[in-house]
Every structure is written in structure tokens, then in C-alpha cells.
Write an enzyme that holds these catalytic residues in place. Structure first.
Site, short mmCIF file in Angstrom:
data_model
loop_
_atom_site.label_atom_id
_atom_site.label_comp_id
_atom_site.label_asym_id
_atom_site.label_seq_id
_atom_site.Cartn_x
_atom_site.Cartn_y
_atom_site.Cartn_z
N ASP A 1 9.98 6.04 12.60
CA ASP A 1 10.70 5.10 13.45
C ASP A 1 12.11 4.75 13.00
OD1 ASP A 1 9.52 3.75 11.34
OD2 ASP A 1 8.39 2.33 12.56
N ASP B 1 1.41 5.30 1.24
CA ASP B 1 1.07 6.43 2.09
C ASP B 1 1.66 7.69 1.46
OD1 ASP B 1 -0.08 4.72 3.98
OD2 ASP B 1 1.85 4.37 4.93
N ASP C 1 0.84 -1.19 0.00
CA ASP C 1 0.00 0.00 0.00
C ASP C 1 0.88 1.26 0.00
OD1 ASP C 1 0.85 0.12 2.68
OD2 ASP C 1 -0.91 -1.05 3.31
P1 ATP Z 1 4.27 -2.05 6.07
O1 ATP Z 1 4.91 -2.50 4.82
O2 ATP Z 1 4.19 -3.11 7.07
O3 ATP Z 1 2.98 -1.29 5.88
P2 ATP Z 1 5.22 0.52 6.91
O4 ATP Z 1 6.60 1.01 7.19
O5 ATP Z 1 4.47 1.18 5.80
O6 ATP Z 1 5.32 -1.04 6.69
P3 ATP Z 1 3.10 1.38 8.59
O7 ATP Z 1 2.66 0.82 9.89
O8 ATP Z 1 2.18 1.33 7.43
O9 ATP Z 1 4.44 0.62 8.24
O10 ATP Z 1 3.56 2.86 8.86
C1 ATP Z 1 3.84 3.79 7.83
C2 ATP Z 1 4.98 4.70 8.23
O11 ATP Z 1 4.63 5.45 9.40
C3 ATP Z 1 6.26 3.97 8.62
O12 ATP Z 1 7.05 3.66 7.50
C4 ATP Z 1 6.93 4.95 9.53
O13 ATP Z 1 7.56 5.97 8.80
C5 ATP Z 1 5.75 5.59 10.26
N1 ATP Z 1 5.44 4.87 11.53
C6 ATP Z 1 4.55 3.87 11.70
N2 ATP Z 1 4.51 3.47 12.98
C7 ATP Z 1 5.38 4.25 13.66
C8 ATP Z 1 5.78 4.34 15.01
N3 ATP Z 1 5.27 3.53 15.93
N4 ATP Z 1 6.69 5.28 15.34
C9 ATP Z 1 7.20 6.11 14.40
N5 ATP Z 1 6.87 6.06 13.13
C10 ATP Z 1 5.97 5.16 12.72
MG MG Z 2 2.36 0.83 5.27
#
Ligand code: ATP
Ligand code: MG
Length: 475
Positions: free
Chosen positions: A149, A75, A73
Site C-alpha cells: 500500500d 511478517d 509482529d
Molecule cells: P501494523 O503495525 O498495524 O501491523 P502493517 O503495515 O504491518 O501495520 P498489516 O495489516 O500487518 O499492516 O500488513 C502487512 C503489510 O502488508 C503492510 O505493511 C503492507 O505492505 C501490506 N498490506 C496490508 N494491507 C494492504 C492493503 N490493503 N493493500 C496493499 N498492501 C497491504
Molecule cells: Mg503487521
């Protein structure tokens, strides 16, 4: 001064957490294939930019693109406020109360648009353990980057110019396959202990090493996860288990000392050879299904993870004189109650788990109409898959699984032959499923050998009805 000097020697990728100027990489330098980018995500960034705002694809999608993986997905981060975003799209919905984000829909695809977050977490309200309770101010892009993060999750991609903005050395870490938390690891885990679970998930999923400074505090800080709202821990656990790398994640959890208390008693289960074998098989199975694009049910997953706890309690209740079926419901109640506190298992998931467990003794009945009735069970497939796992792990005789495979695949006459065949396994029949060859003596030695169903079932604490167990009481 000295710090600055050391940094200049280490190179510009070793930026500290206060970096305000990003390194900008061109397409040639980062190599992202525009074909892997969702056209809808491009539409969103383009529309925002045309309206005069900044807009980038951000987070996990950029990380995956840099690894040449098609993101699941997308963002988008922008300096437009949620209201401004909403006005630009036909199907856009503002979500959340404290920190609003906008869901922009294109058919089935959802693009999540977030306004840059600002201000340091130092100012945010926290609980007594230092966990940030609210962080809902808008800010500059570099402030947004510093609050993310990991370095590899804090890059911004502009599809229009095909450039990547890297604030914290994410590119270097991607290349070095290193997971590194932005800023001071202890402080970041304290602000949000869920980040410890995220480290584990990404390390396992991406097959990255955790930077020693980022992994060192975890063992000590793991108990902070207890203070995180259960629903959030559950979401993160589910992501972890459904990542397609559940087995690797669980191994990482153990390595980092994070499994204690996360799923209460899971550590105990994993230390019993049979329990470990069962969980390992279940997770390997789940991972394989996800990699093949097949659906996986959270109920099945959690039913598997917790089965050996249920089994243990089931035997204990039988040894204490309870009849098998009510004993199983009592065991399920105990396990589910303990987990609900920690994990906020949703009702639907809990009821699926209960169905899967409650079906198990029914597989033992291989005479008369009982097997035909079971064929009609809505969750037969899940119950049967579960049965096969029990066979494969050595908990019960493989013959039972084979019999059911043949029965389910067979036609009418073949089924009749199977029904008339005398089971070779002495534990079969009579609903005393806890008494497989590996089930331990207690299940067989309890006084609850006589068949008595009606009423017995209702002796379970919730009357067996709170989450409507499958109608397994019928004989
Ligand atoms: P995935 O492929 O699992 O979706 P993702 O990195 O996109 O991985 P998400 O949970 O969708 O993970 O979060 C999107 C973004 O938001 C992350 O890449 C990170 O930059 C930020 N983020 C998410 N959770 C946190 C957190 N607990 N603390 C700081 N930043 C976060
Ligand atoms: Mg994500």
C-alpha cells in the site's frame, strides 16, 4: 524521456510504481538496531535462505524498525511457495484458500510468511466498482513491492546482511514523515477502499503527514467503503480503535470525511456536544490503557461509540410509552441491527455491548439487595467503567459514580451506610436511568414511570434473549 529526466532531477527516491531495482541501504545508512528484531523472525529468514530461497522481513515491521520502534509482529516475504515454506518448519500451517500464507509458530509468537505476489492488479477480477476480488498469483519481489500500500510499508530487511531494500522511496518518506500511497492513488483506493482507512490509521499512529496526492481523492472516494465486505471493515476499524491512537484516528477519519456511514450515525453523535464528549473520553481512556499495556475489550469500545445512539432511542421508546428496561433493550436491538449490517459485529462483541448497556439502569438501584447482586455480575468492572464515563461526560450526576466507587471499595458496614443513605440525585432509583439531569425531558415525561418489570422486558423484539442480555430484569 521528459518524465525520466524530471525523475533524475528529483533524485532516485522519487521512483514511480514500476520500479524494479531497489535502492539498497547498509546498516550504517538505515541504522536499524538488530536487537529490536525478533530472534524467531531471524530464524525464519535464515532457514529459508539456507534452503536457497530469498527471504526478508517486510512491511510494518521494517517501517517500525526504521522508526526505532519495537514491532508488535513480524511478517516475512519469500520466493518459496507455501508448501516449500511449510516443509522447512516443524510448526508451520498453511492458512487461507485463495492466497495461501504460512503461519510459523514459535511458542506464542507467530511469524507470517507470505510468498511474493505477482502480476498487476489490472488483470485481477474486480467487482463493478473496480474493487479487486482476487489477487492470488505469485511473482517477483519487485512485483510484490508494487502491490503493497504505502512506500513506507514496501521495504524489505535482510537480517543476515543487515541491508534494507527500498523499491519506492520509503526511506525518504520515513525521514520526511510522509505517508504516500504507491502508484496512482485513485486507482489504488478503487482496487481496495480499505486502504483509505489504513491511511488514516497510519497517519494518526505514526504522526505522519499524508502526501496531498494521496489524501486528495479520499473525500470523493469514501463511499466506496460501502462495497467492502463488512467483516473486513470491522477488522480494520478494530485495528484503528486498538492502535493506541484511537482518538487521533477518529479525528483523522473526520478530517478526511470518512466517518460518514462507517459507523452509521457516528457523525450525528459526534456533532452533539455530550455525545462527542463521551466518545472522546472513552477513546482517550482506551488509548491510555493500551499505552499502559492493559487489555481493552472491543465490546466496551463499541458500546462506548454507540452509546449515544442507544441513549437517544432509549428516550424515544420511553417517550412513546415503553417501560425503561424494555425500552433500553429495544434501543439496543435497533442500534445493533443497524451496525451488524455495516460492521459484522461478532456475536460475542455484540453480547458484551448489550451486557454493558443493560447494566446501566441497574446502577441506579441503590437499595436492598440489588447493589449486592450487581457486584456479582461478570462484567461489573466494564459496566462500572462505563458508568464513570457517563458521569465524566456530564450525562449523569457524578454522585452516582462516586457512590458506586465507595460501595465497591467499602467493607460490610460501610456498604450498609451507603445503602441507607438517601440519594441526592432525584433521577436515581427505579431503573429510570435515561432520566439523568442531562437526559432531556422526554425520558421524564413519558408515561412509563410506574415500576413494572416482569413481562415488560419480554416485549422487546428479540424477547431480550437473542444475545442473552444480563439478567437485569430482576427486581
Ligand atoms: P501494523 O503495525 O498495524 O501491523 P502493517 O503495515 O504491518 O501495520 P498489516 O495489516 O500487518 O499492516 O500488513 C502487512 C503489510 O502488508 C503492510 O505493511 C503492507 O505492505 C501490506 N498490506 C496490508 N494491507 C494492504 C492493503 N490493503 N493493500 C496493499 N498492501 C497491504
Ligand atoms: Mg503487521
Amino acid at each position: 524521456m521528459i518524465k525520466k529526466f524530471i525523475r533524475s532531477i528529483l533524485g532516485k527516491n522519487k521512483k514511480d510504481a514500476s520500479s524494479t531495482e531497489p535502492t539498497i541501504l547498509s546498516q550504517k545508512q538505515h541504522g536499524i538496531d538488530l536487537q529490536l528484531v525478533s530472534p524467531n523472525a531471524i530464524r525464519v529468514t535464515q532457514t529459508l535462505q539456507d534452503a536457497g530461497f530469498k527471504a526478508f522481513i517486510v512491511g510494518g515491521a521494517v517501517r517500525d524498525l526504521l522508526l526505532s520502534v519495537k514491532p508488535k509482529d513480524f511478517d516475512v516475504a519469500t520466493n518459496a511457495t507455501p508448501e516449500q515454506v511449510k516443509q522447512l518448519f516443524r510448526r508451520a500451517f498453511i492458512i487461507g484458500r485463495r492466497f495461501q500464507i504460512v503461519h510459523v509458530m514459535f511458542g506464542q509468537e507467530l511469524i507470517e510468511v507470505t510468498t511474493f505476489r505477482g502480476a498487476s492488479a489490472d488483470m485481477a477480477p474486480k467487482d463493478e466498482h473496480g474493487r479487486v476480488l482476487r489477487d492470488n498469483t505469485f511473482g517477483e519481489q519487485h512485483e510484490d513491492a508494487v502491490r503493497r500500500d504505502f512506500t513506507i510499508n514496501a521495504m524489505y530487511y535482510d537480517p543476515a546482511s543487515q541491508s534494507v531494500l527500498d523499491y519506492h522511496g520509503g526511506i525518504a518518506d520515513i525521514r520526511a514523515k510522509t505517508l504516500r500511497i504507491i502508484g496512482e492513488p485513485e486507482a489504488r483506493y478503487r482496487e481496495d477502499p480499505v486502504r483509505m482507512l489504513r491511511v488514516v490509521r497510519f497517519a494518526a499512529k505514526l504522526n505522519f503527514n499524508i502526501d496531498p496526492a494521496s489524501s486528495a481523492p479520499i473525500a470523493v472516494m469514501a463511499p466506496l467503503i460501502d462495497n467492502v465486505p463488512a467483516a473486513r471493515v470491522f477488522d480494520e476499524m478494530l485495528k484503528l480503535l486498538m492502535s493506541g491512537h484511537a482518538l487521533a484516528c477518529l479525528q483523522q477519519l473526520r478530517k478526511q470525511g470518512l466517518h460518514h456511514g462507517l459507523l452509521p450515525l457516528l457523525d450525528v453523535v459526534l456533532e452533539q456536544p455530550l455525545g462527542e464528549k463521551f466518545v472522546t473520553l472513552a477513546l482517550a481512556n482506551t488509548d491510555a490503557r493500551i499505552k499502559q499495556g492493559k487489555p481493552v475489550s472491543p465490546g466496551f469500545l463499541f458500546a462506548s461509540l454507540l452509546w449515544h445512539q442507544v441513549l437517544e432511542k432509549w428516550r424515544a421508546y420511553q417517550a412513546a410509552g415503553e417501560y425503561p428496561i424494555p425500552a433500553l433493550h429495544l434501543a439496543a436491538d435497533d442500534v445493533l441491527n443497524a451496525q451488524t449490517e455495516k460492521l459484522a459485529l461478532q456475536r460475542k462483541i455484540a453480547s458484551d455491548m448489550r451486557d454493558i448497556w443493560a447494566m446501566q439502569p441497574r446502577f441506579e438501584r441503590r437499595t436492598g439487595k440489588a447493589p449486592y447482586k450487581l457486584l456479582e455480575h461478570l462484567r461489573l468492572r466494564a459496566g462500572y467503567d462505563f458508568l464513570l464515563l457517563r458521569c465524566a461526560s456530564g450525562e449523569i450526576d457524578a454522585e452516582l459514580g462516586d457512590w458506586w466507587t465507595a460501595f465497591m471499595e467499602g467493607d460490610g458496614p460501610e456498604r450498609e451506610v451507603l445503602l441507607s443513605r438517601k440519594p441526592t440525585n432525584s433521577s436515581s432509583g427505579g431503573g429510570n436511568a435515561g432520566a439523568g439531569p442531562a437526559a432531556g425531558a422526554s425520558a421524564n415525561t413519558g408515561p412509563a414511570k410506574k415500576r413494572k418489570r416482569r413481562g415488560g422486558r419480554n416485549r422487546s423484539k428479540t424477547g431480550g434473549g437473542a444475545d442473552k442480555p444480563s439478567n437485569d430484569g430482576e427486581a
